[in-house]
Design a protein around this motif. Structure first.
Motif, PDB file in Angstrom:
ATOM      1  N   ILE A 121      -0.156   3.027   7.053  1.00 29.81           N
ATOM      2  CA  ILE A 121      -0.631   3.985   6.111  1.00 29.81           C
ATOM      3  C   ILE A 121      -1.522   5.248   7.006  1.00 29.81           C
ATOM      4  CG2 ILE A 121      -3.020   3.020   5.879  1.00 29.81           C
ATOM      5  CD1 ILE A 121      -2.915   3.545   2.792  1.00 29.81           C
ATOM      6  N   LYS A 143       0.330   6.881   1.983  1.00 31.87           N
ATOM      7  CA  LYS A 143      -0.652   7.729   2.386  1.00 31.87           C
ATOM      8  C   LYS A 143      -1.840   7.726   1.377  1.00 31.87           C
ATOM      9  CE  LYS A 143       2.001  11.722   4.565  1.00 31.87           C
ATOM     10  NZ  LYS A 143       2.324  13.103   4.495  1.00 31.87           N
ATOM     11  N   VAL A 175       0.923  -1.225  -0.026  1.00 30.94           N
ATOM     12  CA  VAL A 175      -0.057  -0.114  -0.069  1.00 30.94           C
ATOM     13  C   VAL A 175       0.773   1.274   0.135  1.00 30.94           C
ATOM     14  CG1 VAL A 175      -1.834  -1.231   1.175  1.00 30.94           C
ATOM     15  CG2 VAL A 175      -0.063  -0.101   2.324  1.00 30.94           C
TER      16      VAL A 175
END
Length: 591
Positions: A497, A423, A420
Motif C-alpha cells: 500500500i 493507496k 487493502v
C-alpha cells in the motif's frame, strides 16, 4: 544382615531327605515356613542364586511331605525396599500347597530382614497359643530392624502352649558373636536347639539333629561339631578413626536429598555393620579408617544406591546418586497447524517442574520451541512452533533435563490474507478485511516494505474484529499491510500500500499583541487529536507554546504568548507530530 531361609532351601543345600523333616514336624504339630525374600537372596552359592535354589527345593518339599502335614508360608522383604514392616502371611496353615508353590515362584527379593517380627508373625500364623507348633529359622547375620529377638522369644514361650523355635547360625564369621547370641537365646527360650554351621556338611548335621526328634524344653541347645575359638578382636580404641560425610542425590546430577534416607556402612573386609542410621538426609559419622561399603535406601520408594568410601585421613566424603528409571507416556495428535495449541495426555512422575516440550526432531534434548509444566494439568495444552516441519513432543524430567519419552508430530503451515486499497492518505485510518488463524495476540500491521516482523509502524489485534481499523503511517511512502502471527512475529500474509501526502492551510492575522486572542481558520485532514498550535520559529513539532484541537472547528481561537517575538502558527498531525502547514506571526508588546 539377618537372612531367614525357608525350610525347603535348607534341605536342598544339605541333601537331607525331606521325609526326615516331615517326621519331625509331625511330632511338633503345625509347621510354618519362613521364606526369605530380602535383597541378599540374589547372592550365590556355587554360582547359583539362593532364590533359585529356594524355589526349586521348596517345590520338592511340598511334593514329598505327607498330605496330612499342615503347612503355612510367611515371607518378608518381597514387596518393598527398606521397609521393616514388609512381612506377610501368604498362605495360612493348612492352606493349598499349590498356592504356596505359586507364591514362592513369583517372589522377587528386594527388601530388608525383620527377623524378630517375622518369627512373631509366623508363631501367630500357627496359633501357637492354642496348639503345639514349630518354626524353623536359619540365619547368616544379626537382627537389623531394631528389635530384641531374645525378649520376643521369651514372651512367645510364656504365651504359647508348645511353640518351638529351632535356630541355625549358617556361615557366621568370627565377628558375628552378636548374631550367635541372638539365635541361641531364641532357641533356649522356646526349648528349641541352636547349631552353628560354616559349610554344607555342618549344616546337614544341624538339620539332621533337628529332624530326628521333636524339641525338648529340658534339653539345652547344643552347637554343631566343636570349632576352635576365634582369636580375640583388636581393641577398638586402638584403631584410628575419621569423619565420613555421606549424601545422596535424586538421580545422577540431581538435587541433594534432604530427608528420609537410611544409611548402612559396612567394613570393607569383614562386612561388619559399622553404622546404620534412622531416617535422615546428609549424614556425618565417625568410622575406623579404611575402605568401607556404603548403601543408602530412600524410604518413600525403596530406591537404593551403593558405593564405597576411602577413609585414609581425618575426613572423607561420598555422594551416591539414587538412580530410578523414570517412565512416561505421551498421547499427541499426528499433525497440527503451526502456532496452534494441541491437547497432550501424559503419564509420568509429574514432579516439581517436569514439563512437556516441543522442539525440532534433530535438535538436542534441552532445545525446545515451547513447553508447558506438567503441574498445569492432564491433559494440558501445548503451543506448536510457528513454522511448519517435523517436531518432537517430549516429557522432560526437570531434575536433570532427561527426556523420558518422545512422540513425533508434523506441523503444517497456516494461511492468511489481507485486503487493502493500493493507496491511502498518510495518517488515515483504513478498514482492513482479513483471514487467518486468529491465535491469541495475532495482529494486522502496517510496516515499511522489507522490514522485519516486529518493525511495524502501527497495528491492531485481530481480536478487534473483521474488518478492523488500521492507522496508516503519517509519512507518505511505500508500505505493506501484514497479517502477523504473534508467536515469533511470523508474517503469514502481506499486501503493498502507498500512503499519499496530505496537506493543510492556515489563515490568521500577521501580528498581535502579547496575551491577546486571534482567530485562525484552517483546512486539513482533521484526524483524531490533530491540532493548531503557536510555537517559536524553527522549534520541533511538540514544542508549542499554545494549541487548540482541530475538533473545535474552523476558525478557532489561539492566545498569543506574552513575550514579544517571532512565532509561527502550525497545523500539526497528531501521529508523529508531523507539521503539515505553518504561517509566521509576530507578537508585539502588550498595551
Amino acid at each position: 544382615m539377618i537372612r531367614l531361609i525357608a525350610m525347603g532351601l535348607l534341605l536342598g543345600l544339605t541333601g537331607l531327605s525331606l521325609p526326615a523333616l516331615a517326621q519331625d514336624t509331625s511330632a511338633a504339630g503345625d509347621t510354618i515356613l519362613v521364606f526369605d525374600a530380602s535383597g541378599s537372596m540374589w547372592g550365590q552359592i556355587d554360582g547359583v542364586p539362593k532364590i533359585t535354589i529356594a524355589r526349586d527345593v521348596v517345590k520338592e518339599l511340598l511334593d514329598d511331605l505327607p498330605p496330612e502335614r499342615r503347612l503355612g508360608l510367611v515371607a518378608y522383604g518381597h514387596r518393598r525396599k527398606g521397609d521393616c514392616k514388609d512381612i506377610q502371611t501368604l498362605v495360612p496353615v493348612g492352606g493349598d500347597r499349590a498356592a504356596i508353590a505359586k507364591a514362592i515362584a513369583g517372589m522377587n527379593p528386594v527388601g530388608k530382614t525383620p527377623m524378630t517380627a517375622a518369627v512373631q508373625q509366623a508363631a501367630e500364623a500357627v496359633k501357637f497359643t492354642e496348639n503345639e507348633a514349630t518354626v524353623i529359622l536359619v540365619s547368616d547375620g544379626q537382627e537389623t530392624c531394631h528389635a530384641d529377638p531374645c525378649a520376643a522369644a521369651a514372651k512367645l514361650a510364656t504365651m504359647g502352649i508348645g511353640l518351638t523355635v529351632h535356630t541355625v547360625g549358617f556361615g557366621l564369621g568370627e565377628e558375628e558373636a552378636g548374631a550367635k547370641g541372638e539365635l541361641k537365646c531364641m532357641a533356649d527360650a522356646t526349648g528349641g536347639r541352636f547349631f552353628v554351621a560354616d559349610d554344607a556338611k555342618e549344616l546337614k548335621y544341624a538339620l539332621a539333629q533337628i529332624s530326628v526328634a521333636p524339641s525338648t524344653k529340658a534339653k539345652a541347645a547344643e552347637p554343631a561339631p566343636a570349632k576352635a575359638e576365634p582369636a580375640p578382636a583388636p581393641d577398638p580404641a586402638a584403631i584410628p578413626t575419621g569423619k565420613a560425610s555421606l549424601e545422596a542425590t535424586d538421580q545422577q546430577g540431581g538435587p541433594v536429598i534432604r530427608q528420609d534416607l537410611v544409611w548402612t556402612v559396612r567394613h570393607g573386609a569383614t562386612g561388619e555393620v559399622l553404622h546404620e542410621s534412622d531416617a535422615t538426609g546428609k549424614l556425618e559419622v565417625e568410622l575406623p579408617r579404611g575402605v568401607h561399603d556404603v548403601s543408602v535406601i530412600r524410604g518413600s520408594d525403596g530406591a537404593t544406591a551403593e558405593g564405597e568410601i576411602k577413609l585414609t585421613g581425618d575426613r572423607a566424603s561420598l555422594t551416591l546418586p539414587i538412580v530410578v528409571e523414570l517412565k512416561a507416556t505421551l498421547k499427541v495428535p499426528a499433525t497440527a497447524a503451526a502456532g496452534s495449541k494441541v491437547r497432550v495426555i501424559w503419564t509420568g512422575p509429574g514432579e516439581g517442574d517436569d514439563y512437556i516440550s516441543v522442539g525440532p526432531a534433530d535438535a538436542g534434548n534441552s532445545r525446545h520451541a515451547n513447553y508447558t509444566r506438567t503441574k498445569d494439568g492432564n491433559p494440558l495444552q501445548l503451543l506448536m512452533p510457528p513454522t511448519a516441519g517435523t517436531y518432537e513432543v517430549r516429557y522432560v524430567s526437570a531434575k536433570n533435563h532427561n527426556v523420558l519419552t518422545r512422540e513425533s508430530i508434523d506441523v503444517s503451515e497456516v494461511g492468511a490474507s489481507v485486503e487493502v486499497p493500493a493507496k491511502a492518505p498518510a495518517g488515515s485510518t483504513l478498514r482492513v478485511a482479513w483471514t487467518g488463524p486468529n491465535y491469541a495476540n495475532d495482529y494486522i500491521s502496517v510496516a515499511k516494505v522489507g522490514s522485519a516482523g516486529r518493525s511495524e509502524v502501527n497495528y491492531t489485534r485481530t481480536s478487534a474484529g473483521n474488518p478492523l481499523k488500521l492507522l496508516m503511517p503519517a509519512e507518505p511512502g511505500p508500505y505493506e499491510v501484514r497479517y502477523v502471527q504473534s508467536q515469533s512475529h511470523k508474517i503469514l500474509a502481506s499486501q503493498p500500500i502507498e500512503t499519499t501526502k496530505v496537506s493543510a492551510t492556515l489563515d490568521a492575522p500577521d501580528s498581535g499583541a502579547g496575551g491577546t486572542r486571534i482567530k485562525v481558520s484552517w483546512t486539513g485532514p482533521d484526524y483524531a487529536n490533530d491540532y493548531v498550535s503557536i510555537a517559536k520559529v524553527g522549534s520541533a513539532g511538540r514544542s508549542e507554546v499554545g494549541y487548540q484541537r482541530t475538533s473545535r472547528g474552523s476558525p478557532l481561537e489561539l492566545t498569543l504568548p506574552d513575550d514579544p517575538g517571532s512565532y509561527e502558527l502550525r497545523y500539526v498531525q497528531s501521529q508523529t507530530h508531523r507539521i503539515l502547514a505553518s504561517k509566521p506571526v509576530t507578537v508585539t508588546a502588550a498595551q
